[in-house]
Motif scaffolding. Structure first.
Motif, short mmCIF file in Angstrom:
data_model
loop_
_atom_site.label_atom_id
_atom_site.label_comp_id
_atom_site.label_asym_id
_atom_site.label_seq_id
_atom_site.Cartn_x
_atom_site.Cartn_y
_atom_site.Cartn_z
N SER A 92 8.72 2.33 15.82
CA SER A 92 9.36 1.96 14.68
C SER A 92 8.51 0.81 14.00
CB SER A 92 10.57 1.35 14.81
OG SER A 92 10.64 0.26 15.70
N TRP A 93 8.58 0.52 12.92
CA TRP A 93 7.61 -0.73 12.27
C TRP A 93 8.60 -1.58 11.38
CZ3 TRP A 93 7.79 4.40 10.96
CH2 TRP A 93 8.35 4.94 9.63
N PHE A 94 8.04 -2.73 11.25
CA PHE A 94 8.77 -3.89 10.66
C PHE A 94 7.72 -4.61 9.96
CE2 PHE A 94 10.80 -3.16 14.52
CZ PHE A 94 12.09 -2.92 14.21
N THR A 95 7.70 -5.21 8.82
CA THR A 95 6.80 -6.24 8.00
C THR A 95 7.27 -7.67 8.17
OG1 THR A 95 8.11 -6.16 5.98
CG2 THR A 95 6.18 -4.55 6.23
N ASP A 96 6.13 -8.40 8.51
CA ASP A 96 6.61 -10.02 8.63
C ASP A 96 6.25 -10.57 7.02
OD1 ASP A 96 3.76 -9.86 8.31
OD2 ASP A 96 3.60 -11.53 9.87
N LYS A 97 6.41 -11.75 7.13
CA LYS A 97 6.30 -12.58 5.76
C LYS A 97 4.88 -12.52 5.21
CE LYS A 97 5.46 -16.96 8.53
NZ LYS A 97 5.91 -18.41 8.68
N ASN A 98 3.84 -12.42 6.00
CA ASN A 98 2.77 -12.26 5.60
C ASN A 98 2.17 -10.68 5.07
OD1 ASN A 98 1.91 -15.05 5.92
ND2 ASN A 98 1.84 -14.47 8.13
N ARG A 99 3.08 -9.88 5.17
CA ARG A 99 3.06 -8.50 4.82
C ARG A 99 2.00 -7.77 5.65
NH1 ARG A 99 2.43 -9.37 -1.81
NH2 ARG A 99 4.66 -10.05 -2.23
N ARG A 100 2.06 -8.11 7.13
CA ARG A 100 1.52 -7.44 8.04
C ARG A 100 2.62 -6.49 8.70
NH1 ARG A 100 -1.52 -11.51 11.99
NH2 ARG A 100 0.45 -12.36 11.82
N TRP A 101 2.09 -5.30 9.54
CA TRP A 101 3.17 -4.50 10.01
C TRP A 101 3.14 -4.96 11.63
CZ3 TRP A 101 5.64 -0.52 7.44
CH2 TRP A 101 5.28 -0.27 6.01
N VAL A 102 4.42 -4.79 12.05
CA VAL A 102 4.48 -5.00 13.43
C VAL A 102 5.03 -3.32 14.03
CG1 VAL A 102 5.82 -5.72 15.44
CG2 VAL A 102 4.92 -7.38 13.86
N VAL A 103 4.20 -2.73 14.56
CA VAL A 103 4.67 -1.39 15.08
C VAL A 103 5.17 -1.65 16.57
CG1 VAL A 103 3.58 0.83 15.91
CG2 VAL A 103 3.05 -0.67 14.12
N VAL A 104 6.32 -1.00 17.00
CA VAL A 104 6.88 -1.10 18.19
C VAL A 104 6.99 0.45 18.95
CG1 VAL A 104 9.12 -1.56 19.42
CG2 VAL A 104 8.56 -3.02 17.46
N CYS A 105 6.32 0.51 19.94
CA CYS A 105 6.36 1.66 21.01
C CYS A 105 7.44 1.55 21.72
CB CYS A 105 5.18 1.70 21.66
SG CYS A 105 3.65 1.61 20.45
N TYR A 106 8.00 2.90 21.86
CA TYR A 106 9.27 3.14 22.72
C TYR A 106 9.08 4.15 23.44
CZ TYR A 106 12.02 0.77 18.81
OH TYR A 106 12.12 -0.05 17.87
N ASP B 121 0.92 -1.13 0.07
CA ASP B 121 -0.03 0.03 -0.02
C ASP B 121 1.02 1.18 0.15
OD1 ASP B 121 -1.66 2.05 0.55
OD2 ASP B 121 -2.83 0.75 1.78
N SER B 122 0.65 2.10 -1.10
CA SER B 122 1.55 3.21 -0.96
C SER B 122 1.35 4.06 -0.11
CB SER B 122 1.16 3.96 -2.62
OG SER B 122 -0.17 4.43 -2.45
N ARG B 123 0.31 4.01 0.67
CA ARG B 123 -0.02 5.08 1.89
C ARG B 123 0.39 4.28 3.25
NH1 ARG B 123 -6.19 6.12 0.61
NH2 ARG B 123 -5.88 3.94 0.02
N ALA B 124 0.92 3.11 3.24
CA ALA B 124 1.21 2.26 4.66
C ALA B 124 1.98 3.22 5.55
CB ALA B 124 1.93 0.90 4.14
N GLU B 125 2.98 3.81 5.18
CA GLU B 125 3.68 4.38 6.18
C GLU B 125 2.82 5.61 6.72
OE1 GLU B 125 7.39 5.65 5.27
OE2 GLU B 125 8.08 3.62 4.39
N LYS B 126 2.00 5.95 6.29
CA LYS B 126 1.24 6.96 6.62
C LYS B 126 0.19 6.60 7.66
CE LYS B 126 1.65 10.64 2.92
NZ LYS B 126 0.87 11.43 1.99
N LYS B 127 -0.43 5.47 7.23
CA LYS B 127 -1.29 4.84 8.13
C LYS B 127 -0.65 4.46 9.17
CE LYS B 127 -4.21 3.30 4.33
NZ LYS B 127 -4.95 1.92 3.80
#
Length: 249
Positions: free
Chosen positions: A232-246, A205-211
């Motif tokens: 910060s954020w990471f994608t996994d093998k299923n193209r879902r995102w993991v968002v880490v809060c600091y 999704d071209s707007r993924a980072e904004k989301k």
């Protein structure tokens, strides 16, 4: 082969008989190449930097008592129906093959893993080894430390655990937002991972980072204990995102 002569008396004369042997190896079958030839042992260490781990083959291994950055946690063999030139399929097969070894250290909890400073890498044999029939792959782990990989001595890697994650394992961020183990110079570390969550936004999704930014701004404040926070954020093998809060370190 040396020929042996047997001399026998026959009717007063001497007859020499030579025993002939069939040539050795004339009917030998071709030797099958060893698919695991040159494969490293589990626990092998290497002193690689970011450029090295981005390559397809590992650099020279070193004694684990010397300073090193990566360690082999698993070794596998490429499925028989794949060849090395099928890069996409090879990648999927190797990641699946390495998963149990990686997760023996990082756990199979992807949210917890992403709160650690571990990064996963795999390597194939050298071109020369592949041409000779090698079909093994190695599964390595390393920890990030700012713009570099963490250097350490001694074999063995600390496991990722939910409770009291060690500072030598836990993911923090530097003041300029590079991932790092929390065990770093205090003046360099600004943020410490506190929580993480899944976000179902297609990676293409071209707007993924904004989301991701919008959701992080909404959800991270309730997951940290400080007024200031980062993510910060990471994608996994299923193209879902993991968002880490600091939270503030």
């Amino acid at each position: 082969m040396r020929l042996r002569a047997i001399v026998l008396p026959v009717l007063g004369s001497v007859l020499s008989l030579t025993l002939l042997a069939a040539p050795v190896g004339a009917a030998d079958e071709p030797v099958e190449p060893d698919p695991m030839a040159g494969a490293p042992a589990i626990g092998t260490c290497a002193a690689m930097d970011w450029d090295d781990v981005m390559g397809e083959t590992a650099t020279q291994d070193v004694d684990c008592e010397r300073r090193h950055t990566t360690e082999v946690v698993g070794v596998g063999q490429l499925p028989d129906d794949l060849s090395w030139d099928q890069r996409r399929k090879v990648g999927k097969a190797v990641v699946a093959g390495c998963a149990p070894a990686w997760e023996s250290v990082t756990t199979d909890d992807h949210l917890l893993y992403r709160r650690s400073a571990y990064e996963k890498f795999w390597f194939m044999p050298s071109q020369e080894q592949r041409e000779a029939g090698a079909r093994w792959f190695r599964c390595d782990l390393a920890r990030v430390k700012g713009k570099q990989l963490m250097s350490t001595t001694g074999a063995g890697l600390p496991e990722v655990t939910e409770r009291r994650m060690k500072r030598s394992v836990q993911r923090c961020m530097t003041k300029d937002f590079y991932g790092t183990v929390c065990k770093n110079k205090r003046r360099l570390v600004a943020w410490r991972s506190k929580s993480s969550f899944w976000l179902s936004v297609p990676a293409k999704d071209s707007r993924a980072e904004k989301k991701v930014r919008r959701v992080a701004l909404d959800r991270c404040p309730e997951k940290v204990r400080t007024a200031s926070f980062a993510w910060s954020w990471f994608t996994d093998k299923n193209r879902r995102w993991v968002v880490v809060c600091y939270e503030k370190f």
